[in-house]
Motif scaffolding. Sequence first.
Motif, PDB file in Angstrom:
ATOM      1  N   ASN A   1       0.825  -1.213   0.000  1.00  0.00           N
ATOM      2  CA  ASN A   1       0.000   0.000   0.000  1.00  0.00           C
ATOM      3  C   ASN A   1       0.856   1.258   0.000  1.00  0.00           C
ATOM      4  O   ASN A   1       0.477   2.268  -0.596  1.00  0.00           O
ATOM      5  N   HIS A   2       1.984   1.199   0.691  1.00  0.00           N
ATOM      6  CA  HIS A   2       2.904   2.336   0.699  1.00  0.00           C
ATOM      7  C   HIS A   2       3.342   2.659  -0.729  1.00  0.00           C
ATOM      8  O   HIS A   2       3.251   3.805  -1.185  1.00  0.00           O
ATOM      9  N   LEU A   3       3.788   1.620  -1.430  1.00  0.00           N
ATOM     10  CA  LEU A   3       4.255   1.833  -2.799  1.00  0.00           C
ATOM     11  C   LEU A   3       3.096   2.191  -3.726  1.00  0.00           C
ATOM     12  O   LEU A   3       3.244   3.008  -4.637  1.00  0.00           O
ATOM     13  N   LEU A   4       1.928   1.585  -3.457  1.00  0.00           N
ATOM     14  CA  LEU A   4       0.763   1.873  -4.302  1.00  0.00           C
ATOM     15  C   LEU A   4       0.390   3.349  -4.212  1.00  0.00           C
ATOM     16  O   LEU A   4       0.122   3.997  -5.227  1.00  0.00           O
TER      17      LEU A   4
ATOM     18  N   ALA B   1      -6.476   9.724  -5.548  1.00  0.00           N
ATOM     19  CA  ALA B   1      -6.413   8.261  -5.463  1.00  0.00           C
ATOM     20  C   ALA B   1      -5.353   7.838  -4.457  1.00  0.00           C
ATOM     21  O   ALA B   1      -5.556   6.922  -3.648  1.00  0.00           O
ATOM     22  N   SER B   2      -4.210   8.520  -4.489  1.00  0.00           N
ATOM     23  CA  SER B   2      -3.117   8.195  -3.574  1.00  0.00           C
ATOM     24  C   SER B   2      -3.528   8.434  -2.126  1.00  0.00           C
ATOM     25  O   SER B   2      -3.290   7.588  -1.250  1.00  0.00           O
ATOM     26  N   GLU B   3      -4.164   9.574  -1.882  1.00  0.00           N
ATOM     27  CA  GLU B   3      -4.562   9.881  -0.503  1.00  0.00           C
ATOM     28  C   GLU B   3      -5.643   8.924  -0.023  1.00  0.00           C
ATOM     29  O   GLU B   3      -5.700   8.583   1.156  1.00  0.00           O
ATOM     30  N   TRP B   4      -6.495   8.498  -0.928  1.00  0.00           N
ATOM     31  CA  TRP B   4      -7.516   7.518  -0.537  1.00  0.00           C
ATOM     32  C   TRP B   4      -6.839   6.204  -0.135  1.00  0.00           C
ATOM     33  O   TRP B   4      -7.192   5.592   0.875  1.00  0.00           O
ATOM     34  N   THR B   5      -5.844   5.792  -0.919  1.00  0.00           N
ATOM     35  CA  THR B   5      -5.093   4.589  -0.547  1.00  0.00           C
ATOM     36  C   THR B   5      -4.461   4.766   0.832  1.00  0.00           C
ATOM     37  O   THR B   5      -4.492   3.867   1.666  1.00  0.00           O
ATOM     38  N   LYS B   6      -3.888   5.948   1.078  1.00  0.00           N
ATOM     39  CA  LYS B   6      -3.214   6.173   2.355  1.00  0.00           C
ATOM     40  C   LYS B   6      -4.199   6.120   3.519  1.00  0.00           C
ATOM     41  O   LYS B   6      -3.944   5.478   4.538  1.00  0.00           O
ATOM     42  N   ILE B   7      -5.335   6.819   3.356  1.00  0.00           N
ATOM     43  CA  ILE B   7      -6.240   6.958   4.502  1.00  0.00           C
ATOM     44  C   ILE B   7      -6.942   5.634   4.797  1.00  0.00           C
ATOM     45  O   ILE B   7      -7.269   5.339   5.950  1.00  0.00           O
ATOM     46  N   ARG B   8      -7.154   4.812   3.770  1.00  0.00           N
ATOM     47  CA  ARG B   8      -7.867   3.558   4.040  1.00  0.00           C
ATOM     48  C   ARG B   8      -6.921   2.467   4.520  1.00  0.00           C
ATOM     49  O   ARG B   8      -7.358   1.440   5.001  1.00  0.00           O
TER      50      ARG B   8
END
Lengths: 391, 275
Positions: free
Chosen positions: A101-104, B31-38
Amino acid sequence: MTRSRWGWRMIEAVGLTKRYGAKTAVYNLSFHVRPGAVTGFLGPNGAGKSTTMRMILGLDNPTAGSVTVGGQPFRQTPNAPRQVGALLDAKAVHGGRSARNHLLSLAQLSGIPARRVDEVLGVVGLQEVAKKRSKGFSLGMGQRLGIAAALLGDPQVLLFDEPVNGLDPEGILWVRNLMKQLASEGRTVFVSSHLMSEMAVTADHLIVIGRGQLLSDMSVRDFISANSADFARVRTPDTEPQLREKLSAALSEAGAHVVPEPDGGLRVMGLPLPRISDLAHGADVRLWELSPHQASLEEAYMRMTQGAVDYRSTTDQKAGLMQQPQPGYGPPAQQVPDVPQQGWYAPPPPQPGQHPYAAPAADPRLPAGPAAAVPAAAPAPADPTKPEDPR
Amino acid sequence: MTTPYQHQGAPGAVYSSPIPIRRAHLGDAIASEWTKIRSVRSTIWTLSVMALLLVGIGLAVAAAITTSDANVEDQPILSLGFFGVLLGSLCVMTLGVLTVASEYGTGMIRTTLTACPTRGRVLTAKAIVFFALVFTVTLALTLFVGVAQVAIIDQGSPTTQEWLRSTLGVSLYLALLGLLSLAVGSMIRHSAGAITIMIGLVLLPLVMAMFMFTESLSWLQDALLEYSIPSQLGVLYDNSVTQSGPMGWEPLWIMLGIAAVALGAAYTMLNSRDV
């Protein structure tokens, strides 16, 4: 120092200066990094390597001067993550997030397809732990994750800050080969380290800084020849001291520079080994030892930076902490004689005119020798140039 | 010992990636921030606790009123959700601060800003994702609690205005309060410090007002009471502490203004400071 034969200047710093309050972390640093080679960025702890790296990446604003990547300041670079990849700090990840997820999240931020994430996870060998939270990663795994993040955009410029920290020997070898491979593909690879020995086998070019100032900017080959001080160690039979005098005279006569060593040996400079042997034979002197010695880059580097070390260790005196020995009991306190280590001798400083790396003597900011460095060598408790500082 | 100086044939053959280069935009950052927050547990935890507080307290109050047969006709039924939302706002503030400050705490911010040197875009994406998440969750929770309370108590039905303010209005208010926390987190860059500041901002005006007894300070006391965040939240529920001060939808505009100013300051600081 510039050389016109490097046509390309992927990273170029001009008069880069950074002050944090009263402390000057980087002062008037000018250098450039060319593609197709691994450029080592060397310096003792606190020399300003990380600060320089952060300024290259536009994270810190220089107090004076400028630095460009591919001809532009990093923050104005279009598609920056596709041009430049960086590993600054292996611990700079949210520990609660899985490696994948970090890399994603970084891939999404850079507009890189998500399948590239699995690719780089494979490159660094972290597929097995891709779903695990990075909190549980060892330092070596963290470095691999950081390298994966740097490779994500398949960039042409790569910056690595201390990439081999915490890696096992296999990992160190892997990083070494990776750097060389990346450079051979025509990329610009800029690697910082405080280990000369590592850079000696990885880098093609060296930029050495101390106290935030440029000490040396030359290829590894030039660095070696400028700093090499090859010599031969010769030992004559201990039982016959007069042989030593005899040989010393014969060698000096042949043009060698002979220095007696404390253990009774001789250090001979300026003559090849076979010639020394011939001369000894001619003088009818038996030899117990005749061995070649080459000054390692580590020694040259130590000598170069000895005036520019911020954090110097001292002997632990344990003053006043040890129990006073009862008078009359125990063996009398003996002065331990200073026995130098066998085989390690700092080579003499190169002749004047032979060391283009030396800081200009006119600059009073940089102490030239250890004596001048003493007042400034007091440990600074808070070094704002280090990323591990809590901010 | 060293590698040859020239690796490749043609000097100046700079590497170019076979992966097609596409210019990243705000959508990528979202999209990136959504990945981070979830993908962090703190999000799940704070939102779960918030759901527990809103639903648990809302239903418990309703149940208590039904069982005690108290007459609540002089008071809008939906205002019973106030206590749960007030406590839930603590979770929203915490999450808002953590969304930005945790990146500074871990050093992740440097990785993020290396991947996206357009710093404003990162903060915008964070604000959008966080606002949308908090708004959606709060709207769902307040709707559920409101419907449940009306069903349990069964004494008259609220007007459309009351429904709108206590669901849509309260959700927007909490999301804006969260944005303010996010901006404070971005400026303070320290999780615990920013959370403390936000809790102080919510509680201190009321506490200070309690100790202002003198006549000369009564105007200040009134202002503190009327404009403190709990009172403004109460206004949205028609449940204000005082009779003067902001009315109707006004608290929303006040909070919108504060959040906008704070975010503006956060942008300026993010763009000028070293990270």
